[in-house]
Design a protein around this motif. Sequence first.
Motif, PDB file in Angstrom:
ATOM      1  N   PRO A 179       0.776  -1.138  -0.051  1.00 24.75           N
ATOM      2  CA  PRO A 179       0.021  -0.124  -0.006  1.00 24.75           C
ATOM      3  C   PRO A 179       0.901   1.317  -0.025  1.00 24.75           C
ATOM      4  N   PRO A 180       0.322   2.432  -0.363  1.00 23.21           N
ATOM      5  CA  PRO A 180       1.091   3.598  -0.374  1.00 23.21           C
ATOM      6  C   PRO A 180       1.715   3.885   0.864  1.00 23.21           C
ATOM      7  N   CYS A 181       1.200   3.402   2.093  1.00 23.77           N
ATOM      8  CA  CYS A 181       1.498   3.828   3.236  1.00 23.77           C
ATOM      9  C   CYS A 181       2.515   2.655   4.021  1.00 23.77           C
ATOM     10  N   ALA A 182       3.133   2.082   3.235  1.00 25.12           N
ATOM     11  CA  ALA A 182       3.622   0.638   3.568  1.00 25.12           C
ATOM     12  C   ALA A 182       4.528   0.865   4.650  1.00 25.12           C
ATOM     13  N   ASP A 183       5.642   1.790   4.219  1.00 23.87           N
ATOM     14  CA  ASP A 183       6.784   2.184   5.105  1.00 23.87           C
ATOM     15  C   ASP A 183       5.953   2.451   6.679  1.00 23.87           C
ATOM     16  N   ALA A 184       5.128   3.223   6.700  1.00 23.87           N
ATOM     17  CA  ALA A 184       4.495   3.587   7.967  1.00 23.87           C
ATOM     18  C   ALA A 184       3.590   2.412   8.769  1.00 23.87           C
ATOM     19  N   THR A 185       3.226   1.468   8.004  1.00 23.84           N
ATOM     20  CA  THR A 185       2.532   0.469   8.635  1.00 23.84           C
ATOM     21  C   THR A 185       2.915  -0.977   8.778  1.00 23.84           C
ATOM     22  N   SER A 186       4.102  -1.385   7.821  1.00 19.42           N
ATOM     23  CA  SER A 186       4.516  -2.597   7.808  1.00 19.42           C
ATOM     24  C   SER A 186       5.345  -2.923   9.093  1.00 19.42           C
ATOM     25  N   LEU A 187       5.711  -2.108   9.845  1.00 17.10           N
ATOM     26  CA  LEU A 187       6.576  -2.507  11.082  1.00 17.10           C
ATOM     27  C   LEU A 187       7.977  -2.722  10.803  1.00 17.10           C
ATOM     28  N   GLY A 188       8.401  -2.473   9.603  1.00 17.19           N
ATOM     29  CA  GLY A 188       9.735  -2.812   9.174  1.00 17.19           C
ATOM     30  C   GLY A 188       9.856  -4.332   8.800  1.00 17.19           C
ATOM     31  N   ARG A 189       8.656  -4.942   8.438  1.00 20.32           N
ATOM     32  CA  ARG A 189       8.781  -6.312   7.894  1.00 20.32           C
ATOM     33  C   ARG A 189       8.393  -6.575   6.697  1.00 20.32           C
ATOM     34  N   PRO A 190       8.639  -7.825   5.996  1.00 20.68           N
ATOM     35  CA  PRO A 190       8.355  -7.884   4.810  1.00 20.68           C
ATOM     36  C   PRO A 190       6.789  -7.721   4.586  1.00 20.68           C
ATOM     37  N   ARG A 191       6.215  -6.884   3.255  1.00 20.36           N
ATOM     38  CA  ARG A 191       4.876  -6.424   3.170  1.00 20.36           C
ATOM     39  C   ARG A 191       4.032  -7.837   3.020  1.00 20.36           C
ATOM     40  N   PRO A 192       4.522  -8.759   2.353  1.00 18.63           N
ATOM     41  CA  PRO A 192       3.434 -10.033   2.330  1.00 18.63           C
ATOM     42  C   PRO A 192       3.205 -10.554   3.714  1.00 18.63           C
ATOM     43  N   MET A 193       3.870 -10.191   4.685  1.00 23.56           N
ATOM     44  CA  MET A 193       3.310 -10.748   6.156  1.00 23.56           C
ATOM     45  C   MET A 193       2.144  -9.987   6.549  1.00 23.56           C
ATOM     46  N   LEU A 194       2.018  -8.962   6.728  1.00 22.88           N
ATOM     47  CA  LEU A 194       0.752  -8.436   7.139  1.00 22.88           C
ATOM     48  C   LEU A 194      -0.049  -7.318   6.030  1.00 22.88           C
ATOM     49  N   GLU A 195       0.699  -6.833   5.298  1.00 21.80           N
ATOM     50  CA  GLU A 195       0.135  -5.587   4.315  1.00 21.80           C
ATOM     51  C   GLU A 195      -0.519  -6.228   3.208  1.00 21.80           C
ATOM     52  N   PHE A 196      -0.061  -7.469   2.801  1.00 23.34           N
ATOM     53  CA  PHE A 196      -0.562  -8.329   1.644  1.00 23.34           C
ATOM     54  C   PHE A 196      -2.203  -8.801   1.960  1.00 23.34           C
ATOM     55  N   PRO A 197      -2.337  -9.384   2.918  1.00 19.33           N
ATOM     56  CA  PRO A 197      -3.750  -9.867   3.401  1.00 19.33           C
ATOM     57  C   PRO A 197      -4.689  -8.721   3.580  1.00 19.33           C
ATOM     58  N   PHE A 198      -4.215  -7.528   4.171  1.00 19.90           N
ATOM     59  CA  PHE A 198      -5.168  -6.558   4.356  1.00 19.90           C
ATOM     60  C   PHE A 198      -5.328  -5.740   2.799  1.00 19.90           C
ATOM     61  N   GLU A 199      -4.373  -5.714   2.051  1.00 21.92           N
ATOM     62  CA  GLU A 199      -4.426  -5.020   0.699  1.00 21.92           C
ATOM     63  C   GLU A 199      -5.713  -5.939   0.058  1.00 21.92           C
ATOM     64  N   THR A 200      -5.604  -7.170   0.237  1.00 21.02           N
ATOM     65  CA  THR A 200      -6.373  -7.721  -0.538  1.00 21.02           C
ATOM     66  C   THR A 200      -7.972  -7.700  -0.176  1.00 21.02           C
ATOM     67  N   THR A 201      -7.993  -7.727   1.395  1.00 23.34           N
ATOM     68  CA  THR A 201      -9.364  -7.325   1.875  1.00 23.34           C
ATOM     69  C   THR A 201      -9.815  -6.045   1.654  1.00 23.34           C
ATOM     70  N   ARG A 202      -8.904  -4.928   1.521  1.00 21.01           N
ATOM     71  CA  ARG A 202      -9.481  -3.712   1.337  1.00 21.01           C
ATOM     72  C   ARG A 202     -10.084  -3.442  -0.288  1.00 21.01           C
ATOM     73  N   ALA A 203      -9.220  -4.089  -1.090  1.00 20.55           N
ATOM     74  CA  ALA A 203      -9.657  -3.899  -2.652  1.00 20.55           C
ATOM     75  C   ALA A 203     -10.805  -4.817  -2.939  1.00 20.55           C
ATOM     76  N   VAL A 204     -11.057  -5.986  -2.417  1.00 16.76           N
ATOM     77  CA  VAL A 204     -12.355  -6.818  -2.591  1.00 16.76           C
ATOM     78  C   VAL A 204     -13.410  -6.182  -1.695  1.00 16.76           C
ATOM     79  N   SER A 205     -13.318  -5.822  -0.451  1.00 20.04           N
ATOM     80  CA  SER A 205     -14.335  -4.788   0.051  1.00 20.04           C
ATOM     81  C   SER A 205     -14.673  -3.843  -0.633  1.00 20.04           C
ATOM     82  N   ASN A 206     -13.821  -2.843  -1.492  1.00 22.99           N
ATOM     83  CA  ASN A 206     -14.233  -1.766  -2.107  1.00 22.99           C
ATOM     84  C   ASN A 206     -14.821  -2.151  -3.396  1.00 22.99           C
TER      85      ASN A 206
END
Length: 334
Positions: A179-206
């Motif tokens: 996501p555009p805010c990944a540097d602030a929200t990924s906690l310094g970890r690879p984005r597939p760990m947490l950001e990817f599941p929520f990105e999927t949820t965000r897009a499908v919900s939209n």
Amino acid sequence: MTHEHEHEHEHEDEPAAPPLDAAIDVHAHFITPRLRAAMTHAGHDRPDGVAAIPDWSPRAALAVMDGAGIAAALLSVSSPGVHLTGAAATRELARSVNEEAADIIRDHPRRLGQLATLPLPDIPAALDELRYAYDELGADGIILLTHYAGRHLGDPCYEPLMAELDRRAAVVFLHPTSPPCADATSLGRPRPMLEFPFETTRAVSNLILNGVCDRYPAVRFIVPHAGGALPALADRVAAFAAAYGDTPVDVIGALGRFYFDTAGFPLPRLLPALSTLVPDDHLLYGSDYPFTPDWVVHGLAATLAGTGELSTEQHRSLQRTAAAALFPRLAHTP
């Protein structure tokens, strides 16, 4: 040595049977030398925070498929996609990867399929490439990332594209990206760990909340990674939609029309929850190779094949028959 011991040694030398039974893999990626060079040049040599761009070749991919029991795989470009620099370069790279995929598939038409990449966020260019991919290259479907330049799928800007996908009754594979805010929200970890599941949820919900699924019912969407966080959040989204939405939206009913692959870690928790949302023939197999290494692909396939959560018929549907209905060109692959 006795005959009994001879037979024992003969048995030990036999290779183990593949865990899957002629599966169709809807979630498989490819990386050509040109794509690798473009990613590296644009600073994506550690895409989405993972360790490195994985190695890939048709030969290696087919070997992994044979070892896991995968009869056919749909190839797509993973995150971060092809929008790495300017608009012209994005168009050129999209055309390049689509033509390279078509060339690879021509060499292995019974084993591989193509989910074409579009040069988004440029909508006119994406429509041109969509037509080229289908009409000239014979693509089996399309891959869309969860957002382009910060505008998530379901945004009104994508309406012309959705209309054309609906006209073609396209199969559209969704894939998360940072996501555009990944540097602030990924906690310094690879984005597939947490950001990817929520990105999927965000897009499908939209897509659901903005009525895209209702306006364009012929599009068959495939959601990756067993739905990300959707199985856990579906009822929450539905409740908020009912409480605050201007128009009624049947969130749970809409989710039941999506298809979901089982790439990643669907067991022991995600798959049982997902099964309460979607019919059996909307569950598909996905490996996520090569971003999931070959030995992990094999291990996850063995876990999936051995689960008692699915009946024999459900196993067959998930591994093959549901995907064969979406991709009939690959339906007769042995």
